[in-house]
Design an enzyme around this catalytic site. Sequence first.
Site, PDB file in Angstrom:
ATOM      1  N   SER A 139      20.923   7.944 190.370  1.00  0.00           N
ATOM      2  CA  SER A 139      21.315   6.741 189.620  1.00  0.00           C
ATOM      3  C   SER A 139      21.223   5.543 190.475  1.00  0.00           C
ATOM      4  O   SER A 139      21.443   5.847 191.911  1.00  0.00           O
ATOM      5  CB  SER A 139      22.808   6.662 189.049  1.00  0.00           C
TER       6      SER A 139
ATOM      7  N   TYR B 216      31.917   8.747 189.947  1.00  0.00           N
ATOM      8  CA  TYR B 216      30.487   8.536 189.752  1.00  0.00           C
ATOM      9  C   TYR B 216      29.859   8.264 191.053  1.00  0.00           C
ATOM     10  O   TYR B 216      28.662   8.730 191.229  1.00  0.00           O
ATOM     11  CB  TYR B 216      30.491   7.750 188.586  1.00  0.00           C
TER      12      TYR B 216
END
Length: 223
Positions: free
Chosen positions: A116, A129
């Site tokens: 990401s 995350y």
Amino acid sequence: MNALVTGAARGIGAAIAERLAADGWNVHAVDLEDGDLSTREGNRAVVDAALERFDGSLDAVVANAGFQHVSPLRDFPEDQWDKLQALLLTSPFLLAKYAWDALAASADGRFLVVASVHGLVASPFKAGYVAAKHGVLGLVKVLALEGAEVGISASALCPAYVRTAIVEAQLENRSEEELLAPQAVKRLLEPAEVAAAAAFLLGPDGRSVTGAPLVLDLGWTAH
Ligand SMILES: NC(=O)c1ccc[n+]([C@@H]2O[C@H](COP(=O)([O-])OP(=O)(O)OC[C@H]3O[C@@H](n4cnc5c(N)ncnc54)[C@H](O)[C@@H]3O)[C@@H](O)[C@H]2O)c1
């Protein structure tokens, strides 16, 4: 060419599985019902199933399964932290470990992580995350160094926001304008765009990319 793709029931994983199949790959697409990838047994099960299906031959693994949890640090549930590390960081490690010999036996083994832009930059309220995605880019570097000895390349994708369930859940609490504020280009990526980048990295033209991510961040990190 045989590939294992995780988190393939929907979203980016489904788009990658579909694109690879269209490009002529044999795809073993797995999701939660095939194994909980936040556990060692789940990761072992999906690699074993892929090897069984492909008679021991595996050319690519795409570690894609993931989820998000949004919470201020002082309230961040510790179980969610653990689960994020287990799925986003430890699962790619276990998939690589369990598939390593088969990938090394391939003429052109590839390991791809769907990371990401949050592997490169942080946003508030996403401690679990962001930490896991930063960590997995470190893992990809190690895989590339060790893989070079045995003909395996390792890379990652770093997309900005993609139109999937993960983002739909965040749009319940924030406007699209607010969510897209860090991106120079104010639109969501489509899963098929991420899949096209995965197809490039896993295809013959992507061979030179190892130990580094391909960043699809619509200008996020250009600031
Ligand atoms: N959507 C985005 O904006 C975006 C941006 C950058 C990176 N990513 C990454 O892309 C990957 C795919 O996300 P997505 O947006 O397609 O989300 P998604 O929720 O649409 O798909 C994720 C898939 O992972 C599966 N999964 C979740 N927990 C699992 C577990 N414990 N074991 C096995 N499978 C499990 C889900 O069932 C689901 O099918 C994730 O790693 C995510 O972090 C997403």
